[in-house]
Design a protein around this motif. Structure first.
Motif, PDB file in Angstrom:
ATOM      1  N   ARG A  51       0.841  -1.207   0.000  1.00  0.00           N
ATOM      2  CA  ARG A  51       0.000   0.000   0.000  1.00  0.00           C
ATOM      3  C   ARG A  51       0.876   1.258   0.000  1.00  0.00           C
ATOM      4  NH1 ARG A  51      -5.086   0.020  -1.409  1.00  0.00           N
ATOM      5  NH2 ARG A  51      -5.399   1.773  -0.052  1.00  0.00           N
ATOM      6  N   TYR A  52       1.976   1.226   0.752  1.00  0.00           N
ATOM      7  CA  TYR A  52       2.895   2.364   0.807  1.00  0.00           C
ATOM      8  C   TYR A  52       3.520   2.587  -0.572  1.00  0.00           C
ATOM      9  CZ  TYR A  52       6.983   5.156   1.960  1.00  0.00           C
ATOM     10  OH  TYR A  52       7.936   6.135   1.987  1.00  0.00           O
ATOM     11  N   ARG A  53       3.997   1.500  -1.205  1.00  0.00           N
ATOM     12  CA  ARG A  53       4.616   1.637  -2.528  1.00  0.00           C
ATOM     13  C   ARG A  53       3.609   2.125  -3.561  1.00  0.00           C
ATOM     14  NH1 ARG A  53       7.705  -2.331  -0.329  1.00  0.00           N
ATOM     15  NH2 ARG A  53       6.296  -4.077  -0.747  1.00  0.00           N
ATOM     16  N   GLN A  54       2.375   1.639  -3.495  1.00  0.00           N
ATOM     17  CA  GLN A  54       1.341   2.091  -4.424  1.00  0.00           C
ATOM     18  C   GLN A  54       1.043   3.570  -4.216  1.00  0.00           C
ATOM     19  OE1 GLN A  54      -2.022  -0.460  -3.859  1.00  0.00           O
ATOM     20  NE2 GLN A  54      -1.111  -2.166  -4.964  1.00  0.00           N
ATOM     21  N   GLY A  55       0.999   3.999  -2.968  1.00  0.00           N
ATOM     22  CA  GLY A  55       0.752   5.410  -2.669  1.00  0.00           C
ATOM     23  C   GLY A  55       1.862   6.294  -3.206  1.00  0.00           C
ATOM     24  N   ARG A  56       3.103   5.844  -3.046  1.00  0.00           N
ATOM     25  CA  ARG A  56       4.239   6.624  -3.556  1.00  0.00           C
ATOM     26  C   ARG A  56       4.200   6.674  -5.079  1.00  0.00           C
ATOM     27  NH1 ARG A  56       8.624   8.667  -0.560  1.00  0.00           N
ATOM     28  NH2 ARG A  56       9.822   8.123  -2.388  1.00  0.00           N
ATOM     29  N   LEU A  57       3.812   5.578  -5.714  1.00  0.00           N
ATOM     30  CA  LEU A  57       3.722   5.538  -7.167  1.00  0.00           C
ATOM     31  C   LEU A  57       2.636   6.489  -7.650  1.00  0.00           C
ATOM     32  CD1 LEU A  57       4.543   4.291  -9.881  1.00  0.00           C
ATOM     33  CD2 LEU A  57       2.881   2.489  -9.455  1.00  0.00           C
ATOM     34  N   LYS A  58       1.484   6.469  -6.987  1.00  0.00           N
ATOM     35  CA  LYS A  58       0.398   7.371  -7.372  1.00  0.00           C
ATOM     36  C   LYS A  58       0.819   8.821  -7.202  1.00  0.00           C
ATOM     37  CE  LYS A  58      -3.426   4.271  -6.359  1.00  0.00           C
ATOM     38  NZ  LYS A  58      -4.550   3.992  -5.461  1.00  0.00           N
ATOM     39  N   GLU A  59       1.543   9.116  -6.121  1.00  0.00           N
ATOM     40  CA  GLU A  59       2.020  10.480  -5.877  1.00  0.00           C
ATOM     41  C   GLU A  59       2.968  10.920  -6.983  1.00  0.00           C
ATOM     42  OE1 GLU A  59       5.027  12.438  -2.674  1.00  0.00           O
ATOM     43  OE2 GLU A  59       3.415  11.198  -1.844  1.00  0.00           O
TER      44      GLU A  59
END
Length: 93
Positions: A51-59
């Motif tokens: 979830r953290y990696r996905q959030g960083r990717l979306k950002e």
């Protein structure tokens, strides 16, 4: 000579076996419960990391999209200026 290889039990199997056999029950129940707890903790940690990696990717993607929109906007403004000046350039020619 044959060697006897024992298959390792999963925490769920160990818990089931522990409940089934009274001689090794307390040990297996404890090891099974601990194993299930550790498996759950590892699974949760993996989920949080994803979830953290996905959030960083979306950002990152949203920043790149905003930059691309700015470039497109400036290019569109430049194209509008050129089109607006076409009639005057045609009359001079």
């Amino acid at each position: 000579m044959g060697t006897k290889t024992e298959e390792r039990l999963t925490p769920g199997q160990r818990l089931g076996r522990g409940l089934k056999y009274s001689a090794v029950g307390p040990v297996d129940v404890t090891r099974g419960a601990l194993g299930l707890g550790l498996s759950g903790a590892q699974s949760s940690a993996h989920w949080v990391g994803e979830r953290y990696r996905q959030g960083r990717l979306k950002e990152q993607l949203s920043k790149e999209l905003a930059a691309a929109q700015e470039v497109i906007g400036s290019e569109l403004a430049a194209a509008q200026e050129v089109v607006a000046g076409l009639p005057q350039a045609l009359t001079k020619a």
